[in-house]
Design a protein around this motif. Sequence first.
Motif, PDB file in Angstrom:
ATOM      1  N   ILE A   1       6.128   5.237  -2.837  1.00  0.00           N
ATOM      2  CA  ILE A   1       5.848   4.335  -3.956  1.00  0.00           C
ATOM      3  C   ILE A   1       6.984   3.324  -4.113  1.00  0.00           C
ATOM      4  O   ILE A   1       6.751   2.125  -4.264  1.00  0.00           O
TER       5      ILE A   1
ATOM      6  N   GLN B   1       6.391  11.226  -1.547  1.00  0.00           N
ATOM      7  CA  GLN B   1       5.474  10.432  -2.353  1.00  0.00           C
ATOM      8  C   GLN B   1       6.226   9.380  -3.154  1.00  0.00           C
ATOM      9  O   GLN B   1       5.863   8.214  -3.186  1.00  0.00           O
TER      10      GLN B   1
ATOM     11  N   PRO C   1      -3.272   9.129  -2.844  1.00  0.00           N
ATOM     12  CA  PRO C   1      -1.876   9.453  -2.553  1.00  0.00           C
ATOM     13  C   PRO C   1      -1.506  10.905  -2.856  1.00  0.00           C
ATOM     14  O   PRO C   1      -0.463  11.359  -2.438  1.00  0.00           O
TER      15      PRO C   1
ATOM     16  N   LEU D   1      -3.184   2.237  -3.741  1.00  0.00           N
ATOM     17  CA  LEU D   1      -2.829   3.640  -3.492  1.00  0.00           C
ATOM     18  C   LEU D   1      -4.051   4.359  -2.933  1.00  0.00           C
ATOM     19  O   LEU D   1      -5.087   4.449  -3.586  1.00  0.00           O
ATOM     20  N   ASP D   2      -3.908   4.861  -1.721  1.00  0.00           N
ATOM     21  CA  ASP D   2      -5.037   5.475  -1.020  1.00  0.00           C
ATOM     22  C   ASP D   2      -4.931   6.995  -1.092  1.00  0.00           C
ATOM     23  O   ASP D   2      -4.201   7.593  -0.323  1.00  0.00           O
TER      24      ASP D   2
ATOM     25  N   GLN E   1      -2.064   7.258   2.487  1.00  0.00           N
ATOM     26  CA  GLN E   1      -2.496   8.613   2.175  1.00  0.00           C
ATOM     27  C   GLN E   1      -1.455   9.664   2.592  1.00  0.00           C
ATOM     28  O   GLN E   1      -1.158  10.562   1.844  1.00  0.00           O
TER      29      GLN E   1
ATOM     30  N   TYR F   1       1.623   8.892   3.306  1.00  0.00           N
ATOM     31  CA  TYR F   1       2.880   8.199   2.998  1.00  0.00           C
ATOM     32  C   TYR F   1       3.315   7.246   4.100  1.00  0.00           C
ATOM     33  O   TYR F   1       3.840   6.182   3.813  1.00  0.00           O
TER      34      TYR F   1
ATOM     35  N   THR G   1       0.820  -1.199   0.000  1.00  0.00           N
ATOM     36  CA  THR G   1       0.000   0.000   0.000  1.00  0.00           C
ATOM     37  C   THR G   1       0.861   1.258   0.000  1.00  0.00           C
ATOM     38  O   THR G   1       1.885   1.299   0.669  1.00  0.00           O
ATOM     39  N   VAL G   2       0.409   2.260  -0.763  1.00  0.00           N
ATOM     40  CA  VAL G   2       0.960   3.606  -0.623  1.00  0.00           C
ATOM     41  C   VAL G   2      -0.069   4.384   0.186  1.00  0.00           C
ATOM     42  O   VAL G   2      -1.180   4.610  -0.276  1.00  0.00           O
TER      43      VAL G   2
END
Lengths: 369, 292
Positions: free
Chosen positions: A148, A144, A164, A161-162, A86, A88, A83-84
């Motif tokens: 990732i 960011q 991001p 990715l929430d 929100q 970071y 997961t990325v």
Amino acid sequence: MADQDCIIELRGVSKRFDDMLALDGIDLGIRNGEFLTLLGPSGCGKTTILRILSGFEAPTSGEVAIAGRRVNDVPPERRQVNTVFQNYALFPHMTVEANVGFGLRMQGTGRAEAARRVADVLRTVHMDGFAKRRPGRLSGGQQQRVAIARAVVNNPLVLLLDEPFSALDAKLRKAMQLEIKHLQRQLGITFVFVTHDQQEAFAMSDRVVVMNEGRIEQVGTPQEIYENPANLTVARFVGDINILDATIAEKVNGVRYRAVVEGSSMPVETRRDFAPGDEVKVLLRPEDLRVWRAVDDRPEGPFLTGRIEETVYKGATVDIIVRLEGQDGGKTLLAQEYFNEDDQEISYATGETVAVTWVNGWEVVLPDA
Amino acid sequence: MHDGALFRRICILGVAAWLLVFALAPNAGLLVVSFLTRHPEDFVAPGLTLEAYGRLMDPTFAAIFWESVRLAALATLVCLLAGYPFAYGIARASRRWRPWLLLLVVVPFWTNSLIRTYAVILILKSRGVLSNLLEALGLTSGPVSLLYTDTAMFIGFTYTLLPFMVLPLFAAIEKLDRNLLDAARDLGAGSLRAFWNVTLPLTMPGILAGSMLVFLPALGMFYIPELLGGGKSMLLGNFIKNQMLLARDWPLGAAASTVLTVALAVMIVLWRLATLRARQDEDDDILTEGAP
């Protein structure tokens, strides 16, 4: 939704928090290698789906399968999904290098191989040269990229990715959107992206899932969703749209109907089946409407009549707000026209009477809900 | 002069005067006394000498010193092991409960700690609360007494000093971003490894602060070893107290006191240096920033 190459399958997934139903019978297949976006207003359940995929929430009922294996009871640390977050969620006490290498260290990857993969992925996201820095000393865009890198270095089956980009300013956000899209193509990893921003969703995705109140409203390519919304909720949520009241007058043939739209008899086309007398909604995007000076430049064929209420200069385009003639004061329409270098004359006087038409077949006809 | 500036000066002056009269002057006096000669009637006699420090070189004193450090360190460890889960529980409790739980931690401060130590005696002594309870439960066949043992001393230290450990730990744990734990688990760390790699290092400032707040008083607290340990094991605090009040050997007591103060000061300085170093590391990151 039984695609053979689905990397993730949700079957009848519901999630209840106390007395709130966050997800209501979600069926969704996510194809291997696609960029899929969950789009919807806050509270629509899109983040809950993400947390169910990452393993931080378990569905109340239904089944989740990743790569053909049921994972309902598999904890996050044992899922091949990353997961990325929100904000970071980079580890502030570790260098960029240590952050990115964390997942590999947890898997027990050899030191030399881990170092090589970390260096590779940092180069991919253009963050080589920052390896020894701590996250606190990086800008939002750099953080960011590290977030990732930290996720993709583990070669996940799916990257989640929430929202991001929510902490980035508008300009950086646009740049990162493109960058992530290219990264996804380059890596070939399935991306599941969550956002409430329709333009973001359209700019990046292969497919978009429009959600509302815990249910899926429509799944399709950005173009399908924009041009052919499945219902009024989707239509209203993605972009500006004019919604006209109409009654079907007669079926002409096949997909052609004649309908009384806001008091005027107009031809409409739809693949849906209607009978004369059915109340319907005719949906038109602002850029699909044409405004004509009713007096001198009247179009051929039927049209709606109205008066210019306001024109708003937008640079490349101009927004024209037209109030239709009608018994109850009339509905306002938003039309958008591009400036034409040869015809500077699209300025209208307020109150001027105009005719409004659209390209036949570009309208969407939905049953009146 | 500007009113605000005047007020500020008065405040600063007040604090400075207070520290001067009640902290610096007595300590300076102690320092001076430690260099004087012992006198049977007037406590001290003039004549500068290192004689008191010479007597501290005695292996007996070294043993007392190390025993004190050992006990204080153990007490700190016990407080840390008991306090960490405690603080963690409070920090993770729902917002509605948190203030009440914190209140419970602070409530003991409302009672004098000497009185609370007497209460511990009532619990630990033969036929005391604990003894009766164990007997009633059938766990022991007769009355038991923990009083005047090392265990009793640890119980006393831990009970008295635990809040000093819990409060800084709570502050550190509450500040911890829970997303970081999610991130650790997402990257394949089980709960234990997430704790070890993320929670523990990020709450280290709280651990250090709490440990200082427990360790330093534990070194000097004389009434707990005396009341609960029965004065059997001689610790630094008791040693100083005995030299001053019983043996009437002020120079020796003062010298021991000075040695303790210096030891504590050195520890505080080391701790400060460690925190400054951590900050320095981050600044260095900017300087060593690689060329893109």
